[in-house]
Write an enzyme that holds these catalytic residues in place. Structure first.
Site, short mmCIF file in Angstrom:
data_model
loop_
_atom_site.label_atom_id
_atom_site.label_comp_id
_atom_site.label_asym_id
_atom_site.label_seq_id
_atom_site.Cartn_x
_atom_site.Cartn_y
_atom_site.Cartn_z
CG ASN A 192 -0.49 -6.96 -1.57
OD1 ASN A 192 -1.08 -7.57 -2.46
ND2 ASN A 192 -0.96 -6.90 -0.32
CG HIS A 244 -9.60 -5.96 0.55
ND1 HIS A 244 -9.84 -7.11 1.27
CD2 HIS A 244 -8.29 -5.66 0.75
CE1 HIS A 244 -8.73 -7.48 1.88
NE2 HIS A 244 -7.77 -6.62 1.58
CD GLU A 256 -4.38 -8.07 1.61
OE1 GLU A 256 -5.27 -7.35 2.10
OE2 GLU A 256 -3.17 -7.84 1.77
CD GLU A 302 -2.85 -1.30 2.33
OE1 GLU A 302 -2.72 -0.51 3.28
OE2 GLU A 302 -3.74 -2.16 2.30
C1 XIL Z 1 -6.17 -6.58 8.16
C2 XIL Z 1 -6.47 -7.78 9.03
O1 XIL Z 1 -7.36 -8.62 8.33
C3 XIL Z 1 -7.06 -7.34 10.34
O2 XIL Z 1 -7.19 -8.46 11.23
C4 XIL Z 1 -6.19 -6.29 10.99
O3 XIL Z 1 -6.83 -5.80 12.16
C5 XIL Z 1 -5.94 -5.14 10.04
O4 XIL Z 1 -5.36 -5.65 8.85
N1 XIL Z 1 -4.84 -4.77 3.57
C6 XIL Z 1 -3.82 -5.58 4.02
C7 XIL Z 1 -4.08 -6.49 5.15
O5 XIL Z 1 -2.76 -5.61 3.40
O6 XIL Z 1 -2.93 -6.71 5.92
C8 XIL Z 1 -5.20 -6.02 6.03
O7 XIL Z 1 -5.46 -7.02 7.01
C9 XIL Z 1 -6.41 -5.72 5.19
C10 XIL Z 1 -6.12 -4.62 4.19
#
Ligand code: XIL
Length: 467
Positions: free
Chosen positions: A205, A240, A268, A163
């Site tokens: 990522n 997401h 993810e 990110e």
């Molecule tokens: C999230 C986890 O799922 C949660 O349990 C935590 O509290 C916060 O992080 N992008 C990412 C992940 O790269 O690491 C994140 O995971 C979700 C968004």
């Protein structure tokens, strides 16, 4: 890719050993019977990863959780356990326990481990956020080097940076890393990572880069630059997603990164629904999952798809996106959702219900004409409107006429169309051929017609009836 396929064959060979050894997390005997119908067996046959983000306390305390993951997935990512705040909570004192536990589980069940993540602005300990300049650079180097050395050979792929691009106009994210080190920190991170474990595949990522947009364009430029220095091996697309909003150009977007010689990976995946979720929304969600996994299987250098959690109740979504939930493949009681069946089908498996012979009163498919499938391809999106082209594919025999039906997920409508007869009722749309575009040869795809849509672009599931 070659490596992955080789490893997959090794997995199949190792299966008997795993079952017979009765190791710590040994799989039940049902596994042997079920193996033709698991996500894992399908993904193994395709030579891709099907992964899941793993919650450390569930891994330790819930045997159903462990068994489901070992049976259904061939890859794992630590949901939180390999992030900097977990691994180096205070400077110089490393805690590898969560990651070690996950790796032990993965090795007992012959799964690969995707490392997440080394350099991120979130879930970084306070001490590192207070550094800058040389002290911060040294801390970044130490963290990358010590972490990757510890898991060298155990973690196949790493999200080196996570990110690092912001959400507006494709600028680098304003984070303590950027402020403390300047723009060069991203390349530096990759140089340290390459040196620490030359055998690991190194990824960037991020989220909201699944389609072609300013943010993914920035990554594309960075990727070109890093590839030219042999510092980057893959691009991770978090995906997401919101129900009904798989970007129409997602495949094209991933393909352009693959064309740079990179692996691409959906890292993810979840598809969130405004709660409560209706049955129709769960069906739409299944189509969204189907589409995303299908995109990965269509791209030769897609290394796999990871879903961000096992059950809906395990997901981060309700905590972060108010009013949304139900984004994953499993219900909280470990029963599967329609989205699970869709993913299984795309991976070449057969959902349990489809194993049974249809009841006698099932209406037979129309004879004398082929079957067909159709997709709406979002070819342009200018914010206030969008253009969809509709691609129709004939099945094993030719089609000599077609009718399509679908339901818009969130208030879309057609403002103009070409080459189809359209009728709409509420959110339901019916479209049929206009004669000259009725005939499609067996196995062929026709870019049959198109339209201009209003509202947010969407690719809902389309039913195609031939004849
Ligand atoms: C999230 C986890 O799922 C949660 O349990 C935590 O509290 C916060 O992080 N992008 C990412 C992940 O790269 O690491 C994140 O995971 C979700 C968004």
């Amino acid at each position: 890719m070659l490596q992955t396929r080789t490893r997959r064959r090794a997995w199949i060979a190792g299966l008997a050993t795993v079952v017979m050894a009765g190791a710590g997390f040994a799989l039940s005997t049902q596994f042997a019977n079920a193996q033709q119908s698991t996500l894992r067996s399908g993904a193994d046959a395709l030579g891709i990863d099907i992964g899941v983000a793993v919650n450390d306390s569930l891994l330790q305390n819930d045997s159903t959780y462990r068994n489901t993951i070992a049976t259904q997935f061939n890859s794992v990512t630590a949901e939180n356990g390999m992030k900097m705040e977990a691994v180096q909570p205070s400077q110089g004192s490393f805690n590898f326990s969560q990651g070690d536990r996950l790796i032990a589980f993965a090795q007992e069940n012959d799964m690969s481990v995707h490392g997440h993540t080394l350099v991120w602005h979130n879930q970084s300990p306070g001490w590192v956020q207070n550094l800058s300049g040389e002290a911060l650079r040294q801390a970044m180097e130490d963290h990358i080097t010590t972490t990757m050395n510890h898991w060298e050979g155990d973690v196949a792929t790493w999200d080196v940076v996570n990110e690092v691009v912001g959400d507006s106009n494709g600028q680098l994210r304003d984070s303590f890393w950027l402020r403390g080190l300047g723009e060069g920190y991203i390349q530096q991170a990759f140089e340290y990572a390459r040196a620490a474990d030359p055998s690991a595949d190194l990824y960037m990522n991020d989220y909201s880069i699944d389609g072609i947009n300013a943010k993914s364009d920035t990554y594309y430029q960075m990727a070109q630059d890093l590839v030219s220095q042999n510092l980057l091996d893959g691009m991770g697309f978090q995906a997401h997603l919101i129900l009904g909003q798989v970007p129409g150009n997602m495949e094209q977007n991933l393909q352009r990164f693959a064309d740079l010689g990179l692996k691409v990976r959906i890292t993810e995946l979840d598809v969130r629904i405004q709660m409560p979720a209706s049955q129709q929304e769960l069906e739409q969600q299944a189509e969204d999952f189907r589409r995303v996994v299908d995109i990965c299987t269509n791209i030769a250098d897609c290394s796999g798809v990871t879903v961000w959690g096992l059950r809906d109740g395990d997901s981060w979504v309700p905590d972060v996106f108010e009013g949304y939930g139900a984004p994953l493949l499993y219900n909280d009681d470990y029963t599967t959702k329609p989205a699970y069946d869709a993913v299984l089908e795309v991976l070449g498996g057969t959902p349990p219900d489809d194993d049974t012979t249809p009841p006698d009163d099932t209406t037979p498919p129309p004879t004398g004409d082929g079957d067909c499938t159709a997709v709406i391809d979002v070819v342009n999106d200018w914010g206030s409107g969008w253009q969809g082209n509709v691609l129709i594919t004939a099945g094993d025999s030719a089609v000599s006429g077609w009718t399509l039906n679908w339901t818009w997920p969130s208030g879309q409508s057609i403002s103009s169309s070409w080459n189809a007869d359209i009728s709409s009722s509420g959110s339901s749309v019916t479209a049929s051929d206009v004669g000259w575009n009725a005939n499609i040869a067996a196995g062929q795809t026709m870019n049959a017609w198109g339209f201009v849509g209003s509202g947010a672009s969407a690719s809902p599931q389309v039913t195609c009836t031939a004849g």
